[in-house]
Design a protein around this motif. Structure first.
Motif, PDB file in Angstrom:
ATOM      1  N   ALA A 128       0.827  -1.156   0.148  1.00  0.00           N
ATOM      2  CA  ALA A 128      -0.144   0.168   0.201  1.00  0.00           C
ATOM      3  C   ALA A 128       0.955   1.342   0.008  1.00  0.00           C
ATOM      4  O   ALA A 128       1.832   1.189   0.635  1.00  0.00           O
ATOM      5  CB  ALA A 128      -0.929  -0.079   1.180  1.00  0.00           C
ATOM      6  N   LEU A 168     -17.799   9.414   0.335  1.00  0.00           N
ATOM      7  CA  LEU A 168     -17.263   8.208   0.627  1.00  0.00           C
ATOM      8  C   LEU A 168     -18.158   7.175  -0.119  1.00  0.00           C
ATOM      9  O   LEU A 168     -17.512   6.068  -0.397  1.00  0.00           O
ATOM     10  CB  LEU A 168     -16.849   7.967   2.134  1.00  0.00           C
ATOM     11  CG  LEU A 168     -15.356   8.769   2.627  1.00  0.00           C
ATOM     12  CD1 LEU A 168     -15.231   8.500   3.960  1.00  0.00           C
ATOM     13  CD2 LEU A 168     -14.406   8.473   1.659  1.00  0.00           C
ATOM     14  N   LYS A 222     -16.738   4.703  -2.431  1.00  0.00           N
ATOM     15  CA  LYS A 222     -16.885   2.920  -2.124  1.00  0.00           C
ATOM     16  C   LYS A 222     -17.400   2.000  -2.920  1.00  0.00           C
ATOM     17  O   LYS A 222     -16.936   1.016  -3.194  1.00  0.00           O
ATOM     18  CB  LYS A 222     -16.942   2.844  -0.620  1.00  0.00           C
ATOM     19  CG  LYS A 222     -15.732   3.546   0.314  1.00  0.00           C
ATOM     20  CD  LYS A 222     -16.276   3.157   1.652  1.00  0.00           C
ATOM     21  CE  LYS A 222     -15.458   3.876   2.765  1.00  0.00           C
ATOM     22  NZ  LYS A 222     -15.589   3.671   4.173  1.00  0.00           N
ATOM     23  N   THR A 271     -15.944  -1.024  -5.168  1.00  0.00           N
ATOM     24  CA  THR A 271     -16.768  -2.269  -5.038  1.00  0.00           C
ATOM     25  C   THR A 271     -16.939  -2.811  -6.325  1.00  0.00           C
ATOM     26  O   THR A 271     -16.824  -4.131  -6.807  1.00  0.00           O
ATOM     27  CB  THR A 271     -17.982  -2.294  -4.201  1.00  0.00           C
ATOM     28  OG1 THR A 271     -17.565  -1.954  -2.873  1.00  0.00           O
ATOM     29  CG2 THR A 271     -18.513  -3.418  -4.042  1.00  0.00           C
ATOM     30  N   THR A 283     -10.129  -3.842  -4.452  1.00  0.00           N
ATOM     31  CA  THR A 283     -10.570  -4.238  -2.954  1.00  0.00           C
ATOM     32  C   THR A 283      -9.448  -3.663  -1.976  1.00  0.00           C
ATOM     33  O   THR A 283      -9.725  -3.708  -0.889  1.00  0.00           O
ATOM     34  CB  THR A 283     -11.021  -5.633  -2.861  1.00  0.00           C
ATOM     35  OG1 THR A 283      -9.773  -6.502  -3.247  1.00  0.00           O
ATOM     36  CG2 THR A 283     -12.117  -6.209  -3.432  1.00  0.00           C
ATOM     37  N   GLN A 284      -8.339  -3.580  -2.573  1.00  0.00           N
ATOM     38  CA  GLN A 284      -7.229  -3.085  -1.752  1.00  0.00           C
ATOM     39  C   GLN A 284      -7.094  -1.537  -1.632  1.00  0.00           C
ATOM     40  O   GLN A 284      -6.220  -1.115  -0.966  1.00  0.00           O
ATOM     41  CB  GLN A 284      -6.130  -3.513  -2.354  1.00  0.00           C
ATOM     42  CG  GLN A 284      -5.921  -5.279  -2.474  1.00  0.00           C
ATOM     43  CD  GLN A 284      -4.622  -5.913  -3.038  1.00  0.00           C
ATOM     44  OE1 GLN A 284      -3.789  -5.000  -3.555  1.00  0.00           O
ATOM     45  NE2 GLN A 284      -4.220  -6.908  -3.095  1.00  0.00           N
ATOM     46  N   THR A 285      -7.873  -0.741  -2.096  1.00  0.00           N
ATOM     47  CA  THR A 285      -8.071   0.399  -2.116  1.00  0.00           C
ATOM     48  C   THR A 285      -8.977   1.163  -1.117  1.00  0.00           C
ATOM     49  O   THR A 285      -9.958   0.821  -0.860  1.00  0.00           O
ATOM     50  CB  THR A 285      -8.634   0.964  -3.506  1.00  0.00           C
ATOM     51  OG1 THR A 285      -7.873   0.882  -4.626  1.00  0.00           O
ATOM     52  CG2 THR A 285      -8.446   2.625  -3.435  1.00  0.00           C
ATOM     53  N   LYS A 286      -8.323   1.858  -0.246  1.00  0.00           N
ATOM     54  CA  LYS A 286      -8.884   2.481   0.940  1.00  0.00           C
ATOM     55  C   LYS A 286      -8.876   3.954   1.068  1.00  0.00           C
ATOM     56  O   LYS A 286      -8.069   4.720   1.004  1.00  0.00           O
ATOM     57  CB  LYS A 286      -8.175   2.006   2.409  1.00  0.00           C
ATOM     58  CG  LYS A 286      -8.010   0.605   2.351  1.00  0.00           C
ATOM     59  CD  LYS A 286      -9.084  -0.399   2.250  1.00  0.00           C
ATOM     60  CE  LYS A 286      -8.645  -1.768   2.134  1.00  0.00           C
ATOM     61  NZ  LYS A 286     -10.009  -2.436   2.282  1.00  0.00           N
ATOM     62  N   PRO A 287     -10.048   4.723   0.668  1.00  0.00           N
ATOM     63  CA  PRO A 287     -10.310   6.007   0.420  1.00  0.00           C
ATOM     64  C   PRO A 287      -9.714   6.795   1.793  1.00  0.00           C
ATOM     65  O   PRO A 287      -9.739   6.370   2.813  1.00  0.00           O
ATOM     66  CB  PRO A 287     -11.743   6.191   0.340  1.00  0.00           C
ATOM     67  CG  PRO A 287     -12.377   4.926  -0.057  1.00  0.00           C
ATOM     68  CD  PRO A 287     -11.434   3.651   0.564  1.00  0.00           C
ATOM     69  N   THR A 334      -5.323   8.256   0.165  1.00  0.00           N
ATOM     70  CA  THR A 334      -5.991   7.228  -0.223  1.00  0.00           C
ATOM     71  C   THR A 334      -4.834   6.189  -0.224  1.00  0.00           C
ATOM     72  O   THR A 334      -4.019   6.315  -0.977  1.00  0.00           O
ATOM     73  CB  THR A 334      -7.049   7.352  -1.467  1.00  0.00           C
ATOM     74  OG1 THR A 334      -7.837   8.235  -1.149  1.00  0.00           O
ATOM     75  CG2 THR A 334      -7.475   5.849  -1.973  1.00  0.00           C
ATOM     76  N   GLN A 335      -5.098   4.867   0.333  1.00  0.00           N
ATOM     77  CA  GLN A 335      -4.210   4.019  -0.043  1.00  0.00           C
ATOM     78  C   GLN A 335      -4.433   3.084  -1.259  1.00  0.00           C
ATOM     79  O   GLN A 335      -5.486   2.576  -1.499  1.00  0.00           O
ATOM     80  CB  GLN A 335      -4.431   2.898   1.413  1.00  0.00           C
ATOM     81  CG  GLN A 335      -3.982   3.483   2.581  1.00  0.00           C
ATOM     82  CD  GLN A 335      -2.473   4.181   2.614  1.00  0.00           C
ATOM     83  OE1 GLN A 335      -1.373   3.300   2.692  1.00  0.00           O
ATOM     84  NE2 GLN A 335      -2.301   5.151   2.392  1.00  0.00           N
ATOM     85  N   ASP A 337      -4.772  -2.917  -7.608  1.00  0.00           N
ATOM     86  CA  ASP A 337      -5.829  -2.363  -7.972  1.00  0.00           C
ATOM     87  C   ASP A 337      -5.666  -1.357  -8.902  1.00  0.00           C
ATOM     88  O   ASP A 337      -6.691  -0.666  -9.716  1.00  0.00           O
ATOM     89  CB  ASP A 337      -6.334  -1.347  -6.876  1.00  0.00           C
ATOM     90  CG  ASP A 337      -7.260  -2.529  -5.843  1.00  0.00           C
ATOM     91  OD1 ASP A 337      -7.360  -3.551  -6.112  1.00  0.00           O
ATOM     92  OD2 ASP A 337      -7.958  -1.952  -4.970  1.00  0.00           O
TER      93      ASP A 337
END
Length: 285
Positions: A88, A143, A147, A151, A156-160, A169-170, A175
């Protein structure tokens, strides 16, 4: 971030966008790479190409400092390469391609076209990497919708980033490659018109921001790019580049994510060293 300006000017612009390093001291840094040094992994339907890419990408990174993640996918010969695909990184401005894709995905639901205001913001966000425009669209979407797109895109590995810190954002190579694949082939997530719109803007990035993955591409190969850069107290400069390319018998996408760079230019040089050998090896295959 707009252009490669002085460190002071860049810091001021980051601060104005809510991304200043001084404001982010308490925010967790991206997860460090594992202790065991990963190696480049490549596969290809074309004889000899995987071994050549593995050797050359490895050599390009041999003397580079920092933590680098690489992704390559070429549809033509079903060729892939990966390095630290699930590590990440703070997204910086690379996330702007995701923001625009999410905006278009949401608009598709009601079959509406983007408003003139949205088009103006999107153009500034992608072609000039304008932060204020990005913040406006990020807040407009919220968000839940962002999100929702992630989806739908199976990212699935992306985190806002929380609290409107979109630049934190990770993201991962896995991704970002999924996003680029969606943008470059017919799919059920983004319509042909939506994909064409994103690609048009990514093909109109201002000259000062055309570094990174397009570097070393052969003449006649089309390019679409979005770059990102951000300096923080931990892990130094994050410098990233995602791009799609077509021509010369190839149709491919490249992601290179880096942090731990001493300067922005050092990160750019690392990315371009990788991009150069990928373009060269594919052109010769």
């Amino acid at each position: 971030m707009n252009q490669r300006t002085s460190s002071t000017t860049r810091r001021a612009r980051l601060l104005a966008a809510g991304l200043g390093a001084g404001l982010l001291v308490t925010v967790a840094a991206a997860a460090p790479a594992s202790a065991a040094t990963p190696t480049v992994s490549c596969t290809s339907a074309k004889a000899g190409l995987a071994a050549k890419l593995k050797k050359d990408i490895t050599a390009a990174l041999a003397n580079r400092r920092g933590t680098v993640a690489v992704g390559l996918y070429d549809r033509t010969a079903n060729t892939t390469c990966s390095l630290r695909a699930s590590t990440a990184y703070d997204s910086a401005s690379v996330v702007k391609a995701t923001v625009l894709s999410a905006l278009l995905w949401d608009a598709q639901k009601t079959r509406r076209a983007l408003t003139s205001r949205e088009k103006t913001l999107a153009t500034a966000m992608i072609t000039k990497s304008d932060n204020a425009s990005t913040s406006t669209l990020w807040k407009q979407l919220g968000l839940t919708k962002i999100k929702g797109f992630l989806t739908a895109a199976n990212m699935t590995q992306t985190k806002p980033g929380a609290n409107n810190y979109w630049g934190l954002t990770q993201i991962t190579v896995t991704d970002e490659q999924k996003l680029l694949k969606l943008l470059t082939a017919k799919n059920a997530v983004l319509t042909d018109a939506s994909r064409a719109y994103v690609n048009t803007l990514m093909g109109q990035v201002i000259a000062a921001q055309r570094w990174g993955t397009p570097y070393g591409r052969p003449a006649g190969v089309s390019w679409h790019v979005k770059n990102g850069w951000l300096s923080r107290a931990t892990n130094g400069w994050r410098v990233h580049s995602i791009g799609s390319f077509k021509g010369g018998g190839h149709d491919y996408v490249i992601t290179v994510l880096t942090h731990g760079n001493s300067t922005m230019d050092y990160g750019i040089a690392t990315i371009q060293g990788v991009a150069k050998v990928i373009h060269r090896d594919l052109a010769a295959s």
